[in-house]
Write a protein that holds these residues in place. Sequence first.
Motif, PDB file in Angstrom:
ATOM      1  N   ALA A 158       0.870  -1.313  -0.039  1.00 26.09           N
ATOM      2  CA  ALA A 158      -0.109  -0.031   0.179  1.00 26.09           C
ATOM      3  C   ALA A 158       0.969   1.237  -0.110  1.00 26.09           C
ATOM      4  O   ALA A 158       0.457   2.386  -0.646  1.00 26.09           O
ATOM      5  CB  ALA A 158      -0.822  -0.023   1.315  1.00 26.09           C
ATOM      6  N   ALA A 159       1.804   1.196   0.799  1.00 24.53           N
ATOM      7  CA  ALA A 159       2.783   2.490   0.914  1.00 24.53           C
ATOM      8  C   ALA A 159       3.564   2.629  -0.591  1.00 24.53           C
ATOM      9  O   ALA A 159       3.582   3.989  -1.310  1.00 24.53           O
ATOM     10  CB  ALA A 159       4.026   2.346   1.794  1.00 24.53           C
ATOM     11  N   ARG A 219       1.062   4.102  -2.939  1.00 29.52           N
ATOM     12  CA  ARG A 219       0.836   5.600  -2.863  1.00 29.52           C
ATOM     13  C   ARG A 219       2.021   6.364  -3.305  1.00 29.52           C
ATOM     14  O   ARG A 219       1.984   7.534  -3.681  1.00 29.52           O
ATOM     15  CB  ARG A 219       0.631   5.913  -1.191  1.00 29.52           C
ATOM     16  CG  ARG A 219      -0.841   5.489  -0.864  1.00 29.52           C
ATOM     17  CD  ARG A 219      -0.966   5.797   0.472  1.00 29.52           C
ATOM     18  NE  ARG A 219      -1.185   7.309   0.510  1.00 29.52           N
ATOM     19  CZ  ARG A 219      -1.511   7.972   1.600  1.00 29.52           C
ATOM     20  NH1 ARG A 219      -1.542   7.508   2.751  1.00 29.52           N
ATOM     21  NH2 ARG A 219      -1.565   9.297   1.370  1.00 29.52           N
ATOM     22  N   ILE A 220       3.291   5.961  -3.061  1.00 27.17           N
ATOM     23  CA  ILE A 220       4.569   6.471  -3.301  1.00 27.17           C
ATOM     24  C   ILE A 220       4.639   6.648  -4.861  1.00 27.17           C
ATOM     25  O   ILE A 220       5.028   7.429  -5.380  1.00 27.17           O
ATOM     26  CB  ILE A 220       5.755   6.064  -2.610  1.00 27.17           C
ATOM     27  CG1 ILE A 220       5.577   6.315  -1.364  1.00 27.17           C
ATOM     28  CG2 ILE A 220       6.887   6.502  -3.223  1.00 27.17           C
ATOM     29  CD1 ILE A 220       6.512   5.491  -0.429  1.00 27.17           C
TER      30      ILE A 220
END
Length: 82
Positions: free
Chosen positions: A64-65, A68-69
């Motif tokens: 998920a990170a 997003r990045i």
Amino acid sequence: MADTTRITVTLPTEQVAELRRLTDNVSGYVAEAVARQIRHQLLGEELRRYEEEHGAFTDEELAAAQARIFGAGGHDESASAA
């Protein structure tokens, strides 16, 4: 204007030549690079502290990170080529 301190650094000749090719403001270029590295190290320290307190990030949290990045692809193509 921000406070500044004049320092002397020693760099390989090839790096200095490339710096001068890339920019006419070597001090500004180096200051940005140092700021980026400091942010990187501080973030790493904060992530380590978080994991010590809350446990390791799960694969789902990491995915998920990354999404997003880097967007829907999940990874940075330029980073994998390095």
